[in-house]
Motif scaffolding. Sequence first.
Motif, mmCIF file in Angstrom:
data_model
loop_
_atom_site.group_PDB
_atom_site.id
_atom_site.type_symbol
_atom_site.label_atom_id
_atom_site.label_comp_id
_atom_site.label_asym_id
_atom_site.label_seq_id
_atom_site.Cartn_x
_atom_site.Cartn_y
_atom_site.Cartn_z
ATOM 1 N N GLY A 133 14.495 15.490 -20.578
ATOM 2 C CA GLY A 133 13.607 15.925 -21.748
ATOM 3 C C GLY A 133 13.177 16.913 -23.150
ATOM 4 N N SER A 134 14.197 17.193 -22.736
ATOM 5 C CA SER A 134 14.573 18.219 -24.247
ATOM 6 C C SER A 134 15.824 17.780 -24.759
ATOM 7 C CB SER A 134 15.069 20.029 -22.946
ATOM 8 O OG SER A 134 15.278 21.059 -23.877
ATOM 9 N N LEU A 135 15.622 18.600 -26.072
ATOM 10 C CA LEU A 135 16.239 17.701 -26.465
ATOM 11 C C LEU A 135 17.731 19.131 -26.718
ATOM 12 C CD1 LEU A 135 17.476 15.959 -28.859
ATOM 13 C CD2 LEU A 135 16.215 17.095 -30.385
ATOM 14 N N THR A 136 17.294 19.869 -26.755
ATOM 15 C CA THR A 136 18.121 21.434 -26.561
ATOM 16 C C THR A 136 19.048 21.106 -25.523
ATOM 17 O OG1 THR A 136 16.195 22.673 -27.653
ATOM 18 C CG2 THR A 136 18.491 24.127 -26.906
ATOM 19 N N LEU A 137 18.982 20.583 -24.342
ATOM 20 C CA LEU A 137 19.390 20.787 -22.921
ATOM 21 C C LEU A 137 20.536 19.937 -23.378
ATOM 22 C CD1 LEU A 137 17.227 21.246 -19.982
ATOM 23 C CD2 LEU A 137 19.274 22.229 -21.221
ATOM 24 N N GLU A 138 19.976 18.800 -23.807
ATOM 25 C CA GLU A 138 20.884 16.705 -23.990
ATOM 26 C C GLU A 138 22.093 17.367 -25.045
ATOM 27 O OE1 GLU A 138 19.849 12.736 -24.143
ATOM 28 O OE2 GLU A 138 17.240 13.921 -24.173
ATOM 29 N N VAL A 139 21.468 18.185 -26.400
ATOM 30 C CA VAL A 139 22.626 18.865 -27.077
ATOM 31 C C VAL A 139 23.255 19.307 -26.386
ATOM 32 C CG1 VAL A 139 22.554 19.470 -29.571
ATOM 33 C CG2 VAL A 139 21.378 17.979 -28.972
ATOM 34 N N LEU A 140 23.123 20.474 -25.774
ATOM 35 C CA LEU A 140 24.184 21.217 -25.378
ATOM 36 C C LEU A 140 25.264 20.447 -23.541
ATOM 37 C CD1 LEU A 140 24.349 24.728 -25.093
ATOM 38 C CD2 LEU A 140 22.896 24.838 -23.935
ATOM 39 N N ALA A 141 24.273 19.679 -23.305
ATOM 40 C CA ALA A 141 25.454 19.165 -22.184
ATOM 41 C C ALA A 141 26.396 18.228 -23.308
ATOM 42 C CB ALA A 141 24.457 18.188 -21.640
ATOM 43 N N LEU A 142 26.068 17.545 -24.377
ATOM 44 C CA LEU A 142 26.900 16.510 -25.453
ATOM 45 C C LEU A 142 27.901 17.698 -25.562
ATOM 46 C CD1 LEU A 142 27.885 14.120 -26.647
ATOM 47 C CD2 LEU A 142 26.370 14.429 -28.293
ATOM 48 N N ALA A 143 27.619 18.836 -26.176
ATOM 49 C CA ALA A 143 28.261 19.507 -26.627
ATOM 50 C C ALA A 143 29.878 20.082 -25.628
ATOM 51 C CB ALA A 143 28.044 21.299 -27.640
ATOM 52 N N LEU A 144 28.700 20.419 -24.485
ATOM 53 C CA LEU A 144 29.576 20.865 -23.036
ATOM 54 C C LEU A 144 30.668 20.356 -23.038
ATOM 55 C CD1 LEU A 144 27.163 22.536 -20.963
ATOM 56 C CD2 LEU A 144 29.138 23.847 -22.323
#
Lengths: 327, 240
Positions: A92-103
Amino acid sequence: MSAVVARAGGVFWLPVVLAVIAFVLIGVPSSWLTLTVAGLSMGLMIFLMASGLSLVFGLMDVLNFGHSAFVSFGAFVSASTLAALSGWLTSGSLTLEVLALALALGAAVAFGLGAGWAFERVIVKPVYADHLRQILITMGALIVADEVILATWGGVPLAVPRPSFLEGAVIIGDSSIEVYRLFAVAVGVVVYLGLYLMLNRTRMGLLIRAGVENREMVEALGFRVDRLFVLVFMLGSALAGLGGAMWAGYQTLITPDLGAEILVIVFIVVIIGGLGSIQGTLLGAIIVGLMQNYVGFLAPKLSLASNMILMMAILLWRPNGLAPAAK
Amino acid sequence: MSLLSIKDMSVDIGQYSILHGVSFEVQEGGVFVLLGRNGAGKTTTLRAVMGLWKPSPGSVRFRGEDISGLHTSDIARRGIAFVPENMGIFGGLTVAENMVLATASGKFDASRLERVYTLFPALKKFWDKPAGALSGGQKQMLSVARAIIEPRALILIDEPTKGLAPAIVDAMGEAFREISASTTILLVEQNYAFARSLGRDVAVIDDGRIVHTGTMAAFDADKDLQDRLLSLSAFQEDHE
């Protein structure tokens, strides 16, 4: 680069002409808009996969049939990274989702860079200037790569998780446009601009453009084109990996056949765009993407053949492709 | 010590033997002309010096160093520039980009750039235009300008007057005279009048072998020798 556009004349208006004709034939603006955005996003993902192949052939005259292996690996590496980070995607954290996609995208690019370097040194380098051997050995490498994927990830279709912010659609009037497609367009445009700036604003880019035209003369001016080629090969493989990762997110279900399926489209794009030209590859990719979506809507039975017919028509009109690099 | 020393250089291309033990020496300064009929091996000689064909056996020594096994780029970095017969212009790049590529650092030395502008004013005029849009003469100027934008010890020039208008040929001759005051030129040329006006020393190649070396003045004075080696009477009649 403006020289390529000037030399190619009006062909860069072809996607617009195609869109106008499709608008008339489809007759429903909302459907047309949905199909056009779908075509553009597909075209830009194909551009990611095809641009490296075009530069590699243009610079070193190397026919790399193994190029789509980097697409496949990019897709599977990215899917595995996202699966490993599924906790972040559901946090539910946008930051973690963006980070996962970037990784995930970063992992595909990093794999492309490393594997591209090894592939060039071990597979391609021994067969410079020998097209028959290039075709045989790179096709053999593609078969081996597909088997490695099969052995590693299995033959069962693999589901690709998507971050929640890329799910859903944007409603414009009566049109429904998937968010992921807009994301794919944005990534494609950013990569194109990056490539454009690299080729036009850096010394390495200048050497690549010159090397595509006349490799021998670049060497006579004091530069090692073979060393430059390794970097270009790595860049092309990384872009293919990124394209594969984007394609995986677009399909949401991938199989080991992904690379072989995309290889035909990638070659069609490179051939109709004109070898060695980034602008030509972009143009070819957008035309193929639009054509596939428009024909799929208007005459579904012709959809599979549409790209082949398009390639034949363009080659009859311009045997060297729409906007080839100067030679 | 001579600037360039070629000894027993042979070149095979595929199944064909093009050069058979070519030997000659180029002294520092002035213009050394390599003459010969079509297909005699002039272009192959220049390309072999530049490392674009690998000589086997034989040696090519530049300032005493054997450069015959070096990569073309390493030969260029030792101070040898090449102006090929097809000019080797990058048509999709601008004139400025063509010139930048010929510099080692990517930056121009102001005085050398001014010299290029003085010798070839057309290049300044078309500086930001695509090189592919230049006329044949302007392309030849650009090709030579690339060779002199950096300090070089030797410039290999292959048939620079081919297909050019007489006025351009005259301008090219003037430029070569000026360039040769500070840089040695090894010139391959079919236009005998042009070669005679520039050359200090000469070698004649025939069927892949050097058949004459000496001064240009002595060669020019010996009409029988010219006729025998180059069929110049027939050549001059053809061009009158």
